[in-house]
Design a protein around this motif. Sequence first.
Motif, PDB file in Angstrom:
ATOM      1  N   PHE A 109       1.109  40.813 102.378  1.00 12.90           N
ATOM      2  CA  PHE A 109       2.121  40.234 103.263  1.00 12.90           C
ATOM      3  C   PHE A 109       3.518  40.827 103.088  1.00 12.90           C
ATOM      4  O   PHE A 109       4.440  40.406 103.779  1.00 12.90           O
ATOM      5  CB  PHE A 109       2.195  38.714 103.040  1.00 12.90           C
ATOM      6  CG  PHE A 109       0.952  37.990 103.443  1.00 12.90           C
ATOM      7  CD1 PHE A 109       0.755  37.602 104.751  1.00 12.90           C
ATOM      8  CD2 PHE A 109      -0.033  37.707 102.513  1.00 12.90           C
ATOM      9  CE1 PHE A 109      -0.399  36.930 105.137  1.00 12.90           C
ATOM     10  CE2 PHE A 109      -1.198  37.037 102.882  1.00 12.90           C
ATOM     11  CZ  PHE A 109      -1.379  36.649 104.193  1.00 12.90           C
ATOM     12  N   ASN A 110       3.695  41.771 102.182  1.00  9.64           N
ATOM     13  CA  ASN A 110       5.047  42.275 101.909  1.00  9.64           C
ATOM     14  C   ASN A 110       5.071  43.793 101.859  1.00  9.64           C
ATOM     15  O   ASN A 110       5.515  44.388 100.880  1.00  9.64           O
ATOM     16  CB  ASN A 110       5.561  41.693 100.578  1.00  9.64           C
ATOM     17  CG  ASN A 110       7.023  42.005 100.341  1.00  9.64           C
ATOM     18  OD1 ASN A 110       7.838  41.955 101.259  1.00  9.64           O
ATOM     19  ND2 ASN A 110       7.377  42.336  99.110  1.00  9.64           N
ATOM     20  N   LEU A 111       4.601  44.424 102.919  1.00  8.27           N
ATOM     21  CA  LEU A 111       4.568  45.881 102.986  1.00  8.27           C
ATOM     22  C   LEU A 111       5.813  46.382 103.715  1.00  8.27           C
ATOM     23  O   LEU A 111       5.770  46.757 104.885  1.00  8.27           O
ATOM     24  CB  LEU A 111       3.286  46.344 103.694  1.00  8.27           C
ATOM     25  CG  LEU A 111       1.984  45.823 103.080  1.00  8.27           C
ATOM     26  CD1 LEU A 111       0.792  46.246 103.917  1.00  8.27           C
ATOM     27  CD2 LEU A 111       1.828  46.307 101.654  1.00  8.27           C
ATOM     28  N   ASP A 112       6.940  46.364 103.003  1.00  9.45           N
ATOM     29  CA  ASP A 112       8.227  46.669 103.638  1.00  9.45           C
ATOM     30  C   ASP A 112       8.265  48.067 104.240  1.00  9.45           C
ATOM     31  O   ASP A 112       8.670  48.260 105.382  1.00  9.45           O
ATOM     32  CB  ASP A 112       9.359  46.514 102.607  1.00  9.45           C
ATOM     33  CG  ASP A 112       9.379  45.136 101.980  1.00  9.45           C
ATOM     34  OD1 ASP A 112       9.123  44.159 102.709  1.00  9.45           O
ATOM     35  OD2 ASP A 112       9.644  45.036 100.769  1.00  9.45           O
ATOM     36  N   GLY A 113       7.865  49.066 103.449  1.00  7.83           N
ATOM     37  CA  GLY A 113       7.898  50.443 103.937  1.00  7.83           C
ATOM     38  C   GLY A 113       6.960  50.664 105.107  1.00  7.83           C
ATOM     39  O   GLY A 113       7.301  51.328 106.080  1.00  7.83           O
TER      40      GLY A 113
ATOM     41  N   VAL B  20       5.812  49.482  97.002  1.00  6.45           N
ATOM     42  CA  VAL B  20       5.710  49.120  95.585  1.00  6.45           C
ATOM     43  C   VAL B  20       7.038  48.574  95.065  1.00  6.45           C
ATOM     44  O   VAL B  20       7.077  47.558  94.355  1.00  6.45           O
ATOM     45  CB  VAL B  20       5.246  50.338  94.749  1.00  6.45           C
ATOM     46  CG1 VAL B  20       5.308  50.023  93.254  1.00  6.45           C
ATOM     47  CG2 VAL B  20       3.830  50.744  95.139  1.00  6.45           C
ATOM     48  N   ILE B  21       8.143  49.226  95.420  1.00  6.22           N
ATOM     49  CA  ILE B  21       9.463  48.725  95.012  1.00  6.22           C
ATOM     50  C   ILE B  21       9.674  47.313  95.540  1.00  6.22           C
ATOM     51  O   ILE B  21      10.143  46.417  94.822  1.00  6.22           O
ATOM     52  CB  ILE B  21      10.586  49.658  95.534  1.00  6.22           C
ATOM     53  CG1 ILE B  21      10.467  51.041  94.904  1.00  6.22           C
ATOM     54  CG2 ILE B  21      11.962  49.061  95.219  1.00  6.22           C
ATOM     55  CD1 ILE B  21      11.398  52.082  95.522  1.00  6.22           C
ATOM     56  N   GLY B  22       9.304  47.092  96.807  1.00  6.37           N
ATOM     57  CA  GLY B  22       9.491  45.787  97.418  1.00  6.37           C
ATOM     58  C   GLY B  22       8.694  44.690  96.740  1.00  6.37           C
ATOM     59  O   GLY B  22       9.189  43.571  96.558  1.00  6.37           O
ATOM     60  N   ASN B  23       7.463  44.990  96.336  1.00  2.00           N
ATOM     61  CA  ASN B  23       6.646  43.981  95.672  1.00  2.00           C
ATOM     62  C   ASN B  23       7.095  43.714  94.244  1.00  2.00           C
ATOM     63  O   ASN B  23       7.002  42.579  93.762  1.00  2.00           O
ATOM     64  CB  ASN B  23       5.173  44.381  95.723  1.00  2.00           C
ATOM     65  CG  ASN B  23       4.542  44.082  97.060  1.00  2.00           C
ATOM     66  OD1 ASN B  23       4.671  42.979  97.587  1.00  2.00           O
ATOM     67  ND2 ASN B  23       3.877  45.059  97.639  1.00  2.00           N
ATOM     68  N   CYS B  24       7.581  44.732  93.559  1.00  2.00           N
ATOM     69  CA  CYS B  24       8.160  44.514  92.227  1.00  2.00           C
ATOM     70  C   CYS B  24       9.398  43.616  92.332  1.00  2.00           C
ATOM     71  O   CYS B  24       9.573  42.677  91.541  1.00  2.00           O
ATOM     72  CB  CYS B  24       8.520  45.851  91.581  1.00  2.00           C
ATOM     73  SG  CYS B  24       7.096  46.844  91.071  1.00  2.00           S
ATOM     74  N   LEU B  25      10.248  43.888  93.317  1.00  2.00           N
ATOM     75  CA  LEU B  25      11.449  43.081  93.507  1.00  2.00           C
ATOM     76  C   LEU B  25      11.078  41.649  93.902  1.00  2.00           C
ATOM     77  O   LEU B  25      11.732  40.689  93.462  1.00  2.00           O
ATOM     78  CB  LEU B  25      12.339  43.716  94.579  1.00  2.00           C
ATOM     79  CG  LEU B  25      13.666  43.007  94.881  1.00  2.00           C
ATOM     80  CD1 LEU B  25      14.541  42.943  93.636  1.00  2.00           C
ATOM     81  CD2 LEU B  25      14.414  43.713  96.016  1.00  2.00           C
ATOM     82  N   ALA B  26      10.023  41.503  94.705  1.00  2.00           N
ATOM     83  CA  ALA B  26       9.604  40.171  95.138  1.00  2.00           C
ATOM     84  C   ALA B  26       9.199  39.294  93.951  1.00  2.00           C
ATOM     85  O   ALA B  26       9.525  38.101  93.911  1.00  2.00           O
ATOM     86  CB  ALA B  26       8.444  40.278  96.129  1.00  2.00           C
TER      87      ALA B  26
END
Length: 459
Positions: free
Chosen positions: A344-348, A431-437
């Motif tokens: 649900f959080n695939l920003d790129g 990956v950056i987005g999910n780590c930040l999440a």
Amino acid sequence: MNKKLAALVALIAFTVVSFVHTFEHFGWVEVSPVVLMILRWLAVASIVWFAITKKSLTTWILVSMVIGAELGHDYPAIAVNFQVLSKVFLQLIKTVIAPLLFATLVVGIAGHSDIKQVGRMGWKSLVYFEIVTTIALFIGLAAINISQAGVGIKMPPEALHEKLPETKPQNWQDVVLHVFPENIAKSIYHGEILPIVVFSVIFGISLLLVKDKFRGPMLAFCESLSEVMFKFTNIVMYFAPIGVGAAIAYTVGHGGLSVLGNLLQLLLTLYVALIAFVLLVFVPVALIIKLPIRRFIKEISEPVSIAFATTSSESALPKAMEAMERMGVPRKVIAFVMPTGYSFNLDGSTLYLALASIFVAQAAGHQLTWGQQILMVFTLMLTSKGVAGVPRATLVIILGTVASFHLPVWPVFLILGIDELMDMARTSVNVIGNCLATAVIGKWEGEVDFQNLPPETKA
């Protein structure tokens, strides 16, 4: 040693060819076309040698792009017949759409049987995911409208252009009705992706509400189906070098090398948009939760590098979870938020989908109104869920979106040629987005104090 030697030879060969073409272009030297063609093919042979020693699918895809461009440039009459190979690849990818979306969405929703235990983190995660991914979609939309990367691309000859069925204008009631499945088998047959998503979401919620003895077998089936479709996609991707090479050969064969300028413009648009997204969204979020950015970058550099090299978010998952644990986020938060974020959080990927879909419309000469573009963005917001872990799986979503909005498929062939290079960047941002999440939810839950982190571990 063979890899280094092959890489050196390829670098030297392409450097020589570049200088010779530059000198010939400016009239500093005169070189016959035959000699230029021989030099180019020698350079191509050098990168084929490098690909053989490298033994990497990614390398072969990149090499096939060069071979395809050269074939299209030197033998356009032959190259235009290669389109069938691209269509074979696209049709194989299309077969993944329904089972992959159904299985991953159902598992993502019904996989957590104790809804009370994960409910609080669940709604917080989903709220954060939807806000961030929606911003990503609008940044992608703005970027492609500013760059106009798809405008001016030469349309294929009518004889080669895919015929589309006549469609009557739809009012808003028709659009709303189209979202909901009348017959799931019919939706699968026609590749109507939104009804499939709606059916899968309702099915997942229903599965969550039944007793364990009924939920278990169906959940196990969906998990198995999901894994099988991942492997199916991986097998199909072995045909990717041929499909991509054929797509580039066909594109250059009928449109000339000038079309590659549009593709380069699209690639630069994506990279600039992703950088803008990181600076405008990720950095402020990190500052709000008082995340030590320098330490965060250092900890996640390894999983992000893995994601960039493999173009698969899933391959970086173990290292990403370890990195966030070193950042002080509790394992129970990481174990829930990060896998959920992979659906649900695939920003790129969502930013790329908005950008690529409008590129297809621009290339086809379809002037979409802002209302239609906004509708496309919200369609993508739904259909972009549940495709993490599969390299270039966003291609599946693009094809579904193109069909839903009655756009031609041929511009997708162009995107295929540089999709590998774009996938590297968007997967890294995923990956950056999910780590930040995980850091955001950990802070929101009061489970982590970034001001008192454990000391860094020596590698």
